[in-house]
Motif scaffolding. Structure first.
Motif, PDB file in Angstrom:
ATOM      1  N   GLU A 139       0.839  -1.215   0.000  1.00 34.75           N
ATOM      2  CA  GLU A 139       0.000   0.000   0.000  1.00 34.75           C
ATOM      3  C   GLU A 139       0.870   1.260   0.000  1.00 34.75           C
ATOM      4  N   ASP A 146      -7.371 -11.145  -3.810  1.00 35.61           N
ATOM      5  CA  ASP A 146      -8.111  -9.906  -3.547  1.00 35.61           C
ATOM      6  C   ASP A 146      -7.360  -9.013  -2.556  1.00 35.61           C
ATOM      7  N   THR A 147      -6.765  -9.636  -1.555  1.00 39.87           N
ATOM      8  CA  THR A 147      -6.003  -8.869  -0.553  1.00 39.87           C
ATOM      9  C   THR A 147      -4.824  -8.168  -1.217  1.00 39.87           C
ATOM     10  N   ALA A 175      -4.425  -7.500  -4.475  1.00 36.42           N
ATOM     11  CA  ALA A 175      -4.890  -6.534  -5.484  1.00 36.42           C
ATOM     12  C   ALA A 175      -5.422  -5.272  -4.803  1.00 36.42           C
ATOM     13  N   ASP A 176      -6.148  -5.427  -3.701  1.00 34.91           N
ATOM     14  CA  ASP A 176      -6.648  -4.258  -2.953  1.00 34.91           C
ATOM     15  C   ASP A 176      -5.501  -3.374  -2.488  1.00 34.91           C
ATOM     16  N   ALA A 177      -4.395  -4.006  -2.103  1.00 32.50           N
ATOM     17  CA  ALA A 177      -3.244  -3.238  -1.609  1.00 32.50           C
ATOM     18  C   ALA A 177      -2.533  -2.504  -2.748  1.00 32.50           C
ATOM     19  N   GLY A 178      -2.699  -2.983  -3.990  1.00 29.49           N
ATOM     20  CA  GLY A 178      -2.095  -2.282  -5.128  1.00 29.49           C
ATOM     21  C   GLY A 178      -1.044  -3.068  -5.883  1.00 29.49           C
ATOM     22  N   LYS A 216      -9.770  -5.377 -12.222  1.00 28.33           N
ATOM     23  CA  LYS A 216     -11.004  -4.699 -11.796  1.00 28.33           C
ATOM     24  C   LYS A 216     -10.740  -3.626 -10.730  1.00 28.33           C
ATOM     25  N   ARG A 217      -9.557  -3.593 -10.194  1.00 27.11           N
ATOM     26  CA  ARG A 217      -9.217  -2.547  -9.190  1.00 27.11           C
ATOM     27  C   ARG A 217      -8.441  -1.396  -9.794  1.00 27.11           C
TER      28      ARG A 217
END
Ligand code: 5RP
Ligand code: FE2
Length: 249
Positions: A189, A212-213, A215-218, A247-248
């Motif tokens: 992040e 997902d974890t 990808a959410d972090a970047g 998708k992020r």
């Protein structure tokens, strides 16, 4: 917008008796890069293979004409003397030479075996040396290493000394099939916030359950060994990992 998803299956989990075919099959199943884990039994408590094997498997996959395009050999150098092997891996067909920060700061290797001495090479000198050989440079950090060491390298105004990719390890390096460490995500992040266009790679325990974890972090460069090579349908896993990142964006 962050950079596109790059899916890099780790051939550590492939059949080492048929590695060339495993590499070409994986690219055919939609992989972007091949993640090639090089372990010396010293920096990590496991051994894989060296440049002669990379030369052989390179012939099964077209070398990309553009930097970091499909077919890139992303060599993750888990070795104590990262400078010593730069030229050999370039000749073997490595496109992206990713060394460990921890190895570089402790390295005592000189440019070639003939001239070995106690000369030290700083990470930024090593990045320039990799660039001088025509490869892209990555810098990896182990779970206990602070992300600030990467920021110090990335903030350099001399572009020759700046890494093209940061690798945040999400397991202790050495073995495939380990459990993903979500506690590494603050590092990802922090990097994504500060460097929106940087290729940020995560390696270790990535799967449909953990993507997902990450990808959410970047993270955008996704290494997956057991999740791809252990799957009934590797193409489907590669596609799901890619979708989760895309998708992020
Ligand atoms: O660098 C590595 C281990 O040190 C491997 O690239 C990594 O562990 C991939 O394997 P898996 O996806 O099975 O965790
Ligand atoms: Fe790796």
């Amino acid at each position: 917008m962050s950079p596109s998803a790059i899916i890099a299956p780790s051939i550590l989990s492939a059949d080492f008796g048929a590695l060339g075919k495993a590499c070409s099959d994986t690219i055919g199943q939609g992989a972007d890069w091949l993640h090639v884990d090089i372990m010396d039994g010293h920096f990590v408590p496991n051994m894989t293979f060296g440049a002669p094997v990379v030369t052989k498997i390179r012939s099964h996959v077209d070398r990309p004409k553009e930097a970091l395009a499909k077919g890139t050999f992303d060599c993750h150098m888990m070795i104590s003397e990262p400078k010593k092997w730069v030229k050999d891996f370039q000749k073997a067909g490595c496109d992206l030479y990713c060394f460990h920060y921890e190895a570089a700061v402790n390295s005592t290797a000189a440019e070639s075996p003939e001239t070995q001495s106690d000369k030290k090479t700083s990470p930024k000198e090593l990045i320039k040396y990799i660039h001088d050989q025509g490869m892209r440079a990555g810098v990896a950090i182990k779970p206990k290493t602070d992300v600030s060491v990467l920021c110090d390298l990335l903030d350099n105004s001399n572009k020759d000394e700046v890494p093209d990719m940061a690798l945040v390890m999400t397991v202790e390096p050495g073995f495939g099939g380990q459990k993903f460490m979500p506690e590494m995500m603050p590092k990802v992040e922090a990097l994504r916030k500060r460097y929106p266009e940087l290729n940020i790679e995560v390696d270790g325990g990535l799967s449909e359950k953990t993507i997902d974890t990450a990808a959410d972090a970047g993270a955008n460069v996704i290494v997956a060994g057991s999740a791809v090579f252990g799957a009934q349908d590797p193409a489907d896993v590669i596609s799901k990992l890619r979708d989760a990142v895309e998708k992020r964006r």
